[in-house]
Scaffold this motif. Sequence first.
Motif, PDB file in Angstrom:
ATOM      1  N   ILE A 295      27.163  61.792  23.470  1.00 38.23           N
ATOM      2  CA  ILE A 295      27.701  61.907  24.827  1.00 38.23           C
ATOM      3  C   ILE A 295      27.608  63.350  25.310  1.00 38.23           C
ATOM      4  N   GLN A 296      28.003  64.294  24.453  1.00 40.74           N
ATOM      5  CA  GLN A 296      27.959  65.703  24.836  1.00 40.74           C
ATOM      6  C   GLN A 296      26.521  66.156  25.105  1.00 40.74           C
ATOM      7  N   GLN A 297      25.596  65.752  24.253  1.00 41.13           N
ATOM      8  CA  GLN A 297      24.201  66.152  24.435  1.00 41.13           C
ATOM      9  C   GLN A 297      23.630  65.579  25.729  1.00 41.13           C
ATOM     10  N   ARG A 298      23.974  64.339  26.014  1.00 41.27           N
ATOM     11  CA  ARG A 298      23.513  63.703  27.246  1.00 41.27           C
ATOM     12  C   ARG A 298      24.086  64.430  28.470  1.00 41.27           C
ATOM     13  N   SER A 299      25.383  64.711  28.443  1.00 45.12           N
ATOM     14  CA  SER A 299      26.033  65.400  29.565  1.00 45.12           C
ATOM     15  C   SER A 299      25.466  66.802  29.747  1.00 45.12           C
ATOM     16  N   HIS A 369      28.643  62.384  33.156  1.00 46.55           N
ATOM     17  CA  HIS A 369      28.973  61.655  31.937  1.00 46.55           C
ATOM     18  C   HIS A 369      27.691  61.018  31.395  1.00 46.55           C
ATOM     19  N   ALA A 370      27.816  60.364  30.247  1.00 47.37           N
ATOM     20  CA  ALA A 370      26.641  59.763  29.605  1.00 47.37           C
ATOM     21  C   ALA A 370      26.017  58.654  30.436  1.00 47.37           C
ATOM     22  N   PHE A 371      26.791  58.012  31.312  1.00 49.07           N
ATOM     23  CA  PHE A 371      26.250  56.910  32.112  1.00 49.07           C
ATOM     24  C   PHE A 371      25.485  57.418  33.336  1.00 49.07           C
ATOM     25  N   ASN A 372      25.624  58.688  33.668  1.00 45.36           N
ATOM     26  CA  ASN A 372      24.915  59.232  34.819  1.00 45.36           C
ATOM     27  C   ASN A 372      23.439  59.447  34.498  1.00 45.36           C
ATOM     28  N   ASP A 373      22.627  59.612  35.527  1.00 44.55           N
ATOM     29  CA  ASP A 373      21.200  59.814  35.305  1.00 44.55           C
ATOM     30  C   ASP A 373      20.618  60.727  36.378  1.00 44.55           C
ATOM     31  N   ALA A 374      19.317  60.900  36.341  1.00 45.26           N
ATOM     32  CA  ALA A 374      18.643  61.832  37.250  1.00 45.26           C
ATOM     33  C   ALA A 374      18.821  61.442  38.704  1.00 45.26           C
TER      34      ALA A 374
END
Length: 392
Positions: A295-299, A369-374
């Motif tokens: 999650i942290q890496q994704r954020s 957050h992890a669910f967000n995207d470009a």
Amino acid sequence: MTDINAFIELRESLPAVRHYRCLNSGGVAPTPQATLDAQQAFYNREAVMTTTNPELYQVYTAELAALRGEIAALIGAESDEIALIRAISESISWVAAALELRRGDRVILTAEEHPSGYLPWLTLRDRLGLELVAIEVDGDDDAFLRDLEAALTANTRAICLSHVTTERGVVLPVDAVSALARERGIVTVVDAAQSFGARPTEVRQLDCDVMAFPAFKWSMGPYGIGAMYVRRDVQERLHPSGSGGGAVTEAEFPPGSFGFHPTAERYEFGARPYALYAAWRSSIQLVSDLGLEAIQQRSAALAAEARQVFSDVPGARIKSPDQGAARSGIFTVGLEGVAGMPLAEHCLKTHRILCRAAYGYTAVRFSFHAFNDASDIEAAANALEDFAGSTG
């Protein structure tokens, strides 16, 4: 490493994302459908049985015990060090009262604390004559620690700071702060609102005495509840400032005898929203399955991408310092000469983007957050460009 499909599945599980660009997980995150379903199922049982029906109460007792254990596992604590609370301000207020502070005692905060982190101390400052010191933060750990150490005095009783600041997402060196405090007998209180559920948060590594966090931010739980870690060896030192049913193992009056729980449950009392705590377990399971490191890496990756995108937005002023791979998912950015509140209102009303004004209302804060995207980053950048064009 967590598969990208897991993040896509998370996004699809969030009803709010179908209606808004949810970029306010640092305020209130969208709630997964499984958690909403669990919450409603418990409410349905309450409607038939009533909340304190002995059979349902037994179920809730087991649910809350399991929740304490699951939270403890997520932060590297023991379940007897976890208390289920309502809010961070409640937790900090209890700690402040337990310290039995006196006129002239010093409490050190940072200059970017959330009101939940500073209002309890301001209340006592005005009533008791405390001395409050605010340390500036800019992402430079060495400078922060130098300023902190220079502020320490013989009368310093507590250091209260965020793990990740709410205004700009600055990750603070809590472990080093705790080391400075421990050798001087100073209590460390950590506001983990912006780190619990968002990154690995090991209390043994942070070495703090108290850490509090809500359910409804990065761990995507129900609104209005939270939890507090209290190191086992300071629980006797931090006596509860009040009490009631739930905090004791026995009580008799007259003559007036009682016994606190020998665990952090001593800080829990009063009527509590059992259904919300029980439902929080679904969200805790979800972030545990995804993995806090993932999650942290994704954020962090999304925040880095946002930094690149917004650097090309005319008039944009990025407020969040770049802390590299350790960065949080909080990204605060403003427009030259524009206040944060109308900018946040424009994002919501015109572009259906949930965010908030931040950093002294000079900017807006986007929480990735992890669910967000470009596509969320692009939408946020377009919203600022649109505002700049409409007012230029």
